[in-house]
Design a protein around this motif. Structure first.
Motif, PDB file in Angstrom:
ATOM      1  N   GLU A  72      50.698  32.963  49.223  1.00 20.09           N
ATOM      2  CA  GLU A  72      49.521  33.074  48.369  1.00 20.09           C
ATOM      3  C   GLU A  72      49.658  34.244  47.409  1.00 20.09           C
ATOM      4  N   ILE A  73      49.069  34.061  46.238  1.00 21.26           N
ATOM      5  CA  ILE A  73      49.055  35.113  45.223  1.00 21.26           C
ATOM      6  C   ILE A  73      47.629  35.278  44.738  1.00 21.26           C
ATOM      7  N   GLU A  74      47.182  36.500  44.721  1.00 24.42           N
ATOM      8  CA  GLU A  74      45.819  36.843  44.327  1.00 24.42           C
ATOM      9  C   GLU A  74      45.435  36.175  43.006  1.00 24.42           C
ATOM     10  N   GLY A  75      44.356  35.424  43.028  1.00 22.50           N
ATOM     11  CA  GLY A  75      43.840  34.812  41.825  1.00 22.50           C
ATOM     12  C   GLY A  75      44.572  33.563  41.370  1.00 22.50           C
ATOM     13  N   ILE A  76      45.688  33.224  42.007  1.00 23.79           N
ATOM     14  CA  ILE A  76      46.495  32.080  41.576  1.00 23.79           C
ATOM     15  C   ILE A  76      46.366  30.914  42.557  1.00 23.79           C
TER      16      ILE A  76
END
Length: 264
Positions: free
Chosen positions: A232-236
């Motif tokens: 997971e990537i913040e905001g993506i």
């Protein structure tokens, strides 16, 4: 806006997120678990970065490179959210790599770094698995390491660049069977996004749909058949993937590994 591409009821649809569900381009609202997720963008030329986080280079006992270490990936490698990645029975070490994927939005040639984001259309999450058994050395990753079928889940969302305030300050995390195993931040890239676009476009044209996989921070660990891996990537977005064995793909016997004598 977050956009996806899915298969539902025998057809391919563009979709957007709506209150935790999916709204198809024909207006229908469906549950996320009732669709087949496809890569949200159709990759053209895909550039992958090796050792682009200094802490990852250090964990592999390498110094960070002085020039981007870039190799290419084929379209056969990409699968969607909730897809299955094959781990061949004859390998000893296969690890995930959580990466920010940068999608090029228009032709770019000789771009200056201060103008680089003008050529970006958006971002997605990639999990670029590597099979270390086949690695000649970290400065020449060969085809068998990074170009295997199903080895690069991507998605679930394509996020417009306007929705990402600072792509160079996003937290990346990986979970294996619910346990946090990797955490980093895009601010720790050795070569940032504007540099990479300037560098690549200085000797070749980047085209709409080209993708730059920007590397992974430290914390890559071996995965086994049956593991659920979430990158997971913040905001993506939050990309879910499962490791499966040869039998899932109808393979009864895996060919023996080929070891190169070339080491430099």
């Amino acid at each position: 806006m977050k956009r996806a591409k899915v298969a539902y009821a025998g057809a391919i649809h563009e979709a957007v997120e709506k209150d935790g569900r999916l709204q198809l381009n024909d207006g229908r609202i469906v549950e996320e678990q009732n669709v087949v997720w496809l890569p949200p963008v159709e990759p053209r030329t895909v550039f992958a970065l090796g050792l682009n986080y200094a802490d990852h280079a250090a964990e592999l006992s390498f110094k960070a490179p002085e020039e981007p270490l870039v190799f290419l990936k084929g379209p056969n490698t990409f699968i969607g959210h909730r897809g299955q990645t094959r781990r061949p029975a004859d390998v000893d070490y296969m690890h995930y790599e959580c990466e920010l994927a940068v999608v090029i939005g228009r032709p770019a040639r000789n771009v200056k770094r201060e103008e680089a984001y003008e050529y970006v259309s958006g971002y997605t999450v990639a999990n670029d698995y590597a099979i270390r058994d086949y690695l000649e050395n970290y400065y020449r990753p060969n085809l068998r390491v990074k170009n295997r079928d199903t080895c690069t889940p991507i998605g679930p969302w394509f996020v417009d660049k306007a929705a990402v305030q600072d792509p160079m300050n996003l937290t990346l995390r990986t979970y294996v069977n619910g346990e946090l195993t990797q955490e980093g931040n895009t601010k720790d890239m050795v070569f940032d996004i504007p540099y990479l676009i300037e560098y690549l476009s200085s000797f070749m044209t980047l085209n709409e749909g080209d993708i730059i996989l920007t590397g992974t921070p430290k914390g890559s660990v071996d995965t086994k058949v049956g593991d659920e891996v979430i990158t997971e990537i913040e905001g993506i977005g939050r990309l879910v993937n499962t490791i499966v064995g040869d039998e899932t793909f109808g393979i009864k016997e895996t060919s023996k590994k080929v070891t190169s004598q070339q080491t430099t």
